[in-house]
Design an enzyme around this catalytic site. Sequence first.
Site, PDB file in Angstrom:
ATOM      1  N   ARG A 182     -10.690  51.273  45.394  1.00 46.13           N
ATOM      2  CA  ARG A 182     -11.070  50.050  44.684  1.00 46.13           C
ATOM      3  C   ARG A 182     -12.245  50.268  43.728  1.00 46.13           C
ATOM      4  NH1 ARG A 182     -13.549  49.975  49.572  1.00 46.13           N
ATOM      5  NH2 ARG A 182     -15.594  48.977  49.823  1.00 46.13           N
ATOM      6  N   HIS A 183     -13.003  51.327  43.960  1.00 44.87           N
ATOM      7  CA  HIS A 183     -14.170  51.578  43.097  1.00 44.87           C
ATOM      8  C   HIS A 183     -13.778  52.148  41.735  1.00 44.87           C
ATOM      9  CE1 HIS A 183     -16.522  50.498  46.506  1.00 44.87           C
ATOM     10  NE2 HIS A 183     -15.898  51.408  47.229  1.00 44.87           N
ATOM     11  N   ASP A 213     -41.053  64.098  34.867  1.00 44.01           N
ATOM     12  CA  ASP A 213     -42.269  64.005  34.055  1.00 44.01           C
ATOM     13  C   ASP A 213     -43.433  64.460  34.940  1.00 44.01           C
ATOM     14  OD1 ASP A 213     -42.876  61.862  35.695  1.00 44.01           O
ATOM     15  OD2 ASP A 213     -43.085  60.398  34.081  1.00 44.01           O
ATOM     16  N   HIS A 214     -44.670  64.278  34.438  1.00 44.12           N
ATOM     17  CA  HIS A 214     -45.858  64.705  35.187  1.00 44.12           C
ATOM     18  C   HIS A 214     -46.020  63.937  36.499  1.00 44.12           C
ATOM     19  CE1 HIS A 214     -46.744  61.305  32.639  1.00 44.12           C
ATOM     20  NE2 HIS A 214     -47.707  60.979  33.465  1.00 44.12           N
ATOM     21  N   GLY A 260     -42.587  58.949  38.221  1.00 43.40           N
ATOM     22  CA  GLY A 260     -43.466  58.336  39.219  1.00 43.40           C
ATOM     23  C   GLY A 260     -42.721  57.431  40.184  1.00 43.40           C
ATOM     24  N   THR A 261     -41.975  56.492  39.630  1.00 43.00           N
ATOM     25  CA  THR A 261     -41.194  55.561  40.466  1.00 43.00           C
ATOM     26  C   THR A 261     -39.700  55.834  40.437  1.00 43.00           C
ATOM     27  OG1 THR A 261     -40.950  54.115  38.563  1.00 43.00           O
ATOM     28  CG2 THR A 261     -42.801  53.651  40.050  1.00 43.00           C
ATOM     29  N   ILE A 312     -38.011  54.738  37.976  1.00 39.01           N
ATOM     30  CA  ILE A 312     -37.465  53.619  37.195  1.00 39.01           C
ATOM     31  C   ILE A 312     -37.239  54.001  35.731  1.00 39.01           C
ATOM     32  CG2 ILE A 312     -37.934  51.268  36.385  1.00 39.01           C
ATOM     33  CD1 ILE A 312     -39.449  50.818  39.073  1.00 39.01           C
ATOM     34  N   GLY A 313     -38.244  54.602  35.110  1.00 44.43           N
ATOM     35  CA  GLY A 313     -38.114  54.969  33.694  1.00 44.43           C
ATOM     36  C   GLY A 313     -36.988  55.969  33.467  1.00 44.43           C
ATOM     37  N   HIS A 316     -19.671  54.664  46.484  1.00 38.80           N
ATOM     38  CA  HIS A 316     -19.183  53.518  45.702  1.00 38.80           C
ATOM     39  C   HIS A 316     -19.371  53.674  44.197  1.00 38.80           C
ATOM     40  CE1 HIS A 316     -19.234  50.326  49.188  1.00 38.80           C
ATOM     41  NE2 HIS A 316     -18.573  51.434  49.493  1.00 38.80           N
TER      42      HIS A 316
HETATM   43  C1  RB5 Z   1     -46.012  57.784  34.307  1.00 39.35           C
HETATM   44  O1  RB5 Z   1     -47.324  57.367  34.564  1.00 39.35           O
HETATM   45  C2  RB5 Z   1     -45.031  56.785  34.910  1.00 39.35           C
HETATM   46  O2  RB5 Z   1     -45.017  55.632  34.142  1.00 39.35           O
HETATM   47  C3  RB5 Z   1     -43.648  57.397  34.994  1.00 39.35           C
HETATM   48  O3  RB5 Z   1     -43.704  58.547  35.776  1.00 39.35           O
HETATM   49  C4  RB5 Z   1     -42.567  56.542  35.626  1.00 39.35           C
HETATM   50  O4  RB5 Z   1     -42.958  56.031  36.854  1.00 39.35           O
HETATM   51  C5  RB5 Z   1     -41.937  55.558  34.756  1.00 39.35           C
HETATM   52  O5  RB5 Z   1     -41.059  54.778  35.146  1.00 39.35           O
END
Ligand code: RB5
Length: 157
Positions: free
Chosen positions: A134-135, A10-11, A68-69, A71-72, A100
């Site tokens: 095992r995995h 993403d951006h 960004g992180t 995570i999403g 693993h």
């Molecule tokens: C965008 O601002 C941010 O939320 C996205 O890049 C990401 O980190 C989501 O998990």
Amino acid sequence: MKTKIAIASDHGALELKNKVVNRLVELGYEPEDMGVHEDTSVDYPDYAAKVAESVSSKRFKKGILLCGTGIGMSITANKFPGVRATLAYDNYTAKMSRLHNDSNILVMGGRTTSEEAAYDILEAWLNTPYEGGRHDERIRKISELENNFPITGEKRQ
Ligand code: RB5
């Protein structure tokens, strides 16, 4: 023949994604850049879906996602059957995700990971084989959870 790798961001990670694309080319891979191509704000699930679908459908063996992180992208990509998307913040987690977990999508955070760390993570992930043994049973259980609801045991439609 060069190994193809699907990649998108993403951006929040456009700059790092472009650097990773160039690095993949330098390393002899053939990246397919599924966007984004400009830093306008977008919704990360739209881009996670492009790469995750291409891996889930076996059109690509491996993919890379960045936000960004990270995570999403991880949450979204792991909704797709057969996808094992793993967020790596360092060389160790990148390596273990292959050994693993037989990771098939590497996820990184553009706002949490330096360029140098990203290259280190990338190479560790690309060059580490799955350990098997095992995995295998653990990964089979993940697939089973994709097909049956864990609590009721009902089959997914
Ligand atoms: C965008 O601002 C941010 O939320 C996205 O890049 C990401 O980190 C989501 O998990």
